[in-house]
Design a protein around this motif. Sequence first.
Motif, PDB file in Angstrom:
ATOM      1  N   VAL A  19      60.121 -35.465  49.735  1.00 30.09           N
ATOM      2  CA  VAL A  19      59.348 -35.112  50.937  1.00 30.09           C
ATOM      3  C   VAL A  19      58.508 -33.863  50.680  1.00 30.09           C
ATOM      4  CG1 VAL A  19      59.470 -34.466  53.381  1.00 30.09           C
ATOM      5  CG2 VAL A  19      61.064 -36.159  52.464  1.00 30.09           C
TER       6      VAL A  19
ATOM      7  N   LYS B 297      55.014 -35.473  50.612  1.00 26.62           N
ATOM      8  CA  LYS B 297      54.576 -35.396  52.017  1.00 26.62           C
ATOM      9  C   LYS B 297      54.680 -33.966  52.518  1.00 26.62           C
ATOM     10  CE  LYS B 297      56.036 -40.104  52.849  1.00 26.62           C
ATOM     11  NZ  LYS B 297      55.671 -41.106  53.802  1.00 26.62           N
TER      12      LYS B 297
ATOM     13  N   THR C  98      59.979 -33.608  58.938  1.00 20.58           N
ATOM     14  CA  THR C  98      60.869 -34.603  58.329  1.00 20.58           C
ATOM     15  C   THR C  98      62.216 -34.002  57.941  1.00 20.58           C
ATOM     16  OG1 THR C  98      58.905 -35.696  57.422  1.00 20.58           O
ATOM     17  CG2 THR C  98      61.023 -36.358  56.508  1.00 20.58           C
TER      18      THR C  98
END
Length: 310
Positions: A123, A127, A134
């Motif tokens: 992540v 991202k 998240t």
Amino acid sequence: MVAENSSVTEFILAGLSSQPELQIPLFFLFLGFYMVTVVGNLGLITLIGLSSHLHTPMYFFLYNLSFIDFCYSTVITPKMLMSFVSKKNIISYAGCMTQLFFFLFFVISESFILSAMAYDRYVAICKPLVYTVTMSPQICLLLLLGVYVMGFGGAMAHTACMVRLTFCANSLVDHYMCDILPLLELSCTSTYVNELVVFIVVGIDIGVPTVTIFISYALILSSILHIHSAKGRSKAFSTCSSHIIAVSLFFGSGAFMYLKPSSLLPMNQGKVSSLFYTIVVPMLNPLIYSLRNKDVKSALKKTLSKILFS
């Protein structure tokens, strides 16, 4: 806690080696390993707790990894050290089953905390814009709960199956701890169910984290290759390198020990293999994550300077 169908009330742990001249050198060697493990893991736990800039998801999981490493090393090593200095290293039936349960609980938890750490790195690198959402504190706590639930479930499955077995006259465990495979060799009843549980549960406990880690790092590698700057690629690789080393050591030795038929793996080789994930990996993890991590080294310098100047 003595099974009603078992005539054994205690076990004798054979230890790592039966050669008398090696006992004292091995005692001091593994005592040194244990001291490094305790100081390293408790030091990392303390450092993360005291350093506010390390209060991030990555270090939240590292904090728990150090806690797990400290606990399951403590479950195994002190009893192992006794085998080097005593003629008979006796452990009660209840003590043996307790050691087995907590060893399995922490070792399975470690496999899943490593996969949670891999997901966190995925992540963070793939991202980054949604990382804080998240990997929110609530999500991190849920992941951690899942880690310990899987550890508890796996430990309960193995221990419950072990308690149902009948152990006869031979109570010498050819190992330095109460582990699944050496105990199965002492049973005078069928171990088919136990062996089936080993392959299923161990398959899940190694397979699921391994697949999670493999997919996470495949996506991370793909993302890194799309980074145009050499500095950016180097930073991304350095972020993941420590975790890859720890994962390789832990899962490699665990799979070698449990996922090969016992006929192909002599117990002496099994002892050496289990040394890696019970003794060596808990000792190396804090060293790997601290010596290769700029944030940890920076936090250590700041903490030490505060202590010295105060």
